[in-house]
Design a protein around this motif. Structure first.
Motif, PDB file in Angstrom:
ATOM      1  N   GLU A  85       0.831  -1.209   0.000  1.00 21.73           N
ATOM      2  CA  GLU A  85       0.000   0.000   0.000  1.00 21.73           C
ATOM      3  C   GLU A  85       0.867   1.262   0.000  1.00 21.73           C
ATOM      4  O   GLU A  85       0.562   2.234  -0.700  1.00 21.73           O
ATOM      5  N   SER A  86       1.949   1.245   0.774  1.00 23.78           N
ATOM      6  CA  SER A  86       2.856   2.401   0.805  1.00 23.78           C
ATOM      7  C   SER A  86       3.436   2.661  -0.584  1.00 23.78           C
ATOM      8  O   SER A  86       3.497   3.801  -1.051  1.00 23.78           O
ATOM      9  N   GLN A  92       1.022   6.384  -7.144  1.00 20.14           N
ATOM     10  CA  GLN A  92      -0.125   7.236  -7.512  1.00 20.14           C
ATOM     11  C   GLN A  92       0.238   8.708  -7.379  1.00 20.14           C
ATOM     12  O   GLN A  92      -0.128   9.525  -8.212  1.00 20.14           O
ATOM     13  N   ARG A  93       1.005   9.042  -6.340  1.00 20.70           N
ATOM     14  CA  ARG A  93       1.419  10.428  -6.140  1.00 20.70           C
ATOM     15  C   ARG A  93       2.305  10.910  -7.293  1.00 20.70           C
ATOM     16  O   ARG A  93       2.268  12.088  -7.670  1.00 20.70           O
ATOM     17  N   LEU A  94       3.087  10.013  -7.854  1.00 20.23           N
ATOM     18  CA  LEU A  94       4.013  10.395  -8.944  1.00 20.23           C
ATOM     19  C   LEU A  94       3.342  10.422 -10.317  1.00 20.23           C
ATOM     20  O   LEU A  94       3.912  10.945 -11.274  1.00 20.23           O
ATOM     21  N   GLU A  95       2.140   9.863 -10.387  1.00 15.68           N
ATOM     22  CA  GLU A  95       1.433   9.834 -11.676  1.00 15.68           C
ATOM     23  C   GLU A  95       1.275  11.259 -12.204  1.00 15.68           C
ATOM     24  O   GLU A  95       0.976  12.179 -11.453  1.00 15.68           O
ATOM     25  N   GLY A  96       1.477  11.451 -13.509  1.00 16.67           N
ATOM     26  CA  GLY A  96       1.369  12.791 -14.060  1.00 16.67           C
ATOM     27  C   GLY A  96       2.707  13.510 -14.108  1.00 16.67           C
ATOM     28  O   GLY A  96       2.948  14.344 -14.968  1.00 16.67           O
ATOM     29  N   GLU A  97       3.623  13.148 -13.160  1.00 16.54           N
ATOM     30  CA  GLU A  97       4.964  13.751 -13.160  1.00 16.54           C
ATOM     31  C   GLU A  97       5.948  12.871 -13.906  1.00 16.54           C
ATOM     32  O   GLU A  97       6.932  13.347 -14.454  1.00 16.54           O
ATOM     33  N   VAL A  98       5.701  11.577 -13.852  1.00 19.22           N
ATOM     34  CA  VAL A  98       6.616  10.642 -14.511  1.00 19.22           C
ATOM     35  C   VAL A  98       5.885  10.019 -15.699  1.00 19.22           C
ATOM     36  O   VAL A  98       4.655  10.046 -15.760  1.00 19.22           O
ATOM     37  N   ARG A  99       6.667   9.484 -16.622  1.00 23.37           N
ATOM     38  CA  ARG A  99       6.057   8.811 -17.779  1.00 23.37           C
ATOM     39  C   ARG A  99       5.825   7.347 -17.446  1.00 23.37           C
ATOM     40  O   ARG A  99       6.489   6.778 -16.589  1.00 23.37           O
ATOM     41  N   LEU A 179       0.269  -3.627  -9.043  1.00 21.25           N
ATOM     42  CA  LEU A 179      -0.030  -3.512  -7.608  1.00 21.25           C
ATOM     43  C   LEU A 179      -1.507  -3.217  -7.358  1.00 21.25           C
ATOM     44  O   LEU A 179      -2.064  -3.620  -6.333  1.00 21.25           O
ATOM     45  N   THR A 180      -2.134  -2.523  -8.275  1.00 24.96           N
ATOM     46  CA  THR A 180      -3.556  -2.218  -8.127  1.00 24.96           C
ATOM     47  C   THR A 180      -4.389  -3.492  -8.248  1.00 24.96           C
ATOM     48  O   THR A 180      -5.417  -3.651  -7.573  1.00 24.96           O
ATOM     49  N   MET A 181      -3.922  -4.429  -9.080  1.00 21.13           N
ATOM     50  CA  MET A 181      -4.689  -5.658  -9.310  1.00 21.13           C
ATOM     51  C   MET A 181      -4.360  -6.757  -8.310  1.00 21.13           C
ATOM     52  O   MET A 181      -5.211  -7.593  -7.995  1.00 21.13           O
TER      53      MET A 181
END
Ligand code: CTP
Ligand code: MG
Length: 230
Positions: A85-86, A92-99, A179-181
């Protein structure tokens, strides 16, 4: 060209250590235990940013100086109830900043004796890899399965058996999807395997062990001091 980011989950409580504070903040060779893995990852030239994942309730971080090479450190207070989870929260926090094809190197804060050469070997080996992989060590000892009476129920062949370590290196898009699945996995490779993919094993050595029990601290200290890191 894909970039490289490190994610260091450090939101655990260190229950097996049984100390008065989370094990990542115990002193080791003159620094908090967590400092050592962060220092190694910050010293890897190809890693752009090192994200440490803390519990939102963490009261220890601010008590120490975090002087590290390269101005790469970033603190994410998004730790969850489990290691998976960590890591998921950080991705998720990095989504949008990284490819989606940027590499994430997920490394346990508790593996304090990681060295730069091991990380470079991982990055070099996986540079062209379709899936990604992890540092690991071929098992040297004979393996026994125990029964409830702590007697040997079976001997298991060590042939082709490896102990998984970290960093585990996968691309952001694949790892977040995996990890989501996945349910109940204890490492990133396990989540990727659940998608039917086979991560690459990259040979490391026993010095990259996870500081788990009280007696592990003395061994980690010996390794760090032998390298002149203190
Ligand atoms: N970790 C995390 N979030 C959690 C649990 C663990 O970020 N909810 C981190 C730990 O801080 C550690 C790494 O995952 O750096 C590996 O976990 P482990 O060695 O098991 O540490 P703890 O869970 O803290 O220790 P224990 O299992 O003995 O309680
Ligand atoms: Mg744990």
């Amino acid at each position: 060209m894909s970039r490289h980011f490190a994610i260091v989950p450090a939101a655990g409580s260190g229950s097996r250590m049984g100390a008065e504070r989370p094990k990542q903040y115990l002193m080791l060779a003159g620094k908090p235990l967590l400092w050592h893995a962060l220092a190694t990852l910050c010293a890897v030239t190809r890693i752009e940013q090192v994200c440490v994942v803390l519990s939102p309730e963490d009261e220890w971080w601010a008590a120490f100086d975090w002087i590290l090479p390269g101005d790469k450190l970033r603190v994410l207070r998004v730790g969850g109830a489990t290691r998976a989870e960590s890591v998921t929260n950080a991705l998720q926090r990095l989504e949008g900043e990284v490819r989606a094809d940027d590499w994430m190197l997920v490394h346990d804060a508790a593996r304090a004796c990681l060295d730069v050469a091991q990380v470079d070997a991982l990055i070099d080996t996986l540079a062209e890899d379709e899936i990604g992989g992890l540092l690991a060590q071929p098992v040297a000892d004979t393996l026994k399965r125990a029964n409830v009476d702590v007697r040997v129920a079976a001997t298991i062949s060590r042939e082709a058996m490896w102990q998984a370590q970290t960093p585990q290196m996968f691309r952001h898009g694949l790892l977040l999807r995996a990890l989501t699945m996945a349910q109940g996995v204890t490492d990133e490779a396990g989540a990727v395997e659940a998608l039917g993919l086979a991560p690459r094993l990259v040979a490391a050595d026993a010095t990259n062990f996870k500081v788990t029990y009280p007696q592990d601290l003395a061994l980690a200290e010996i390794i760090l001091r032998a390298r002149g890191k203190t």
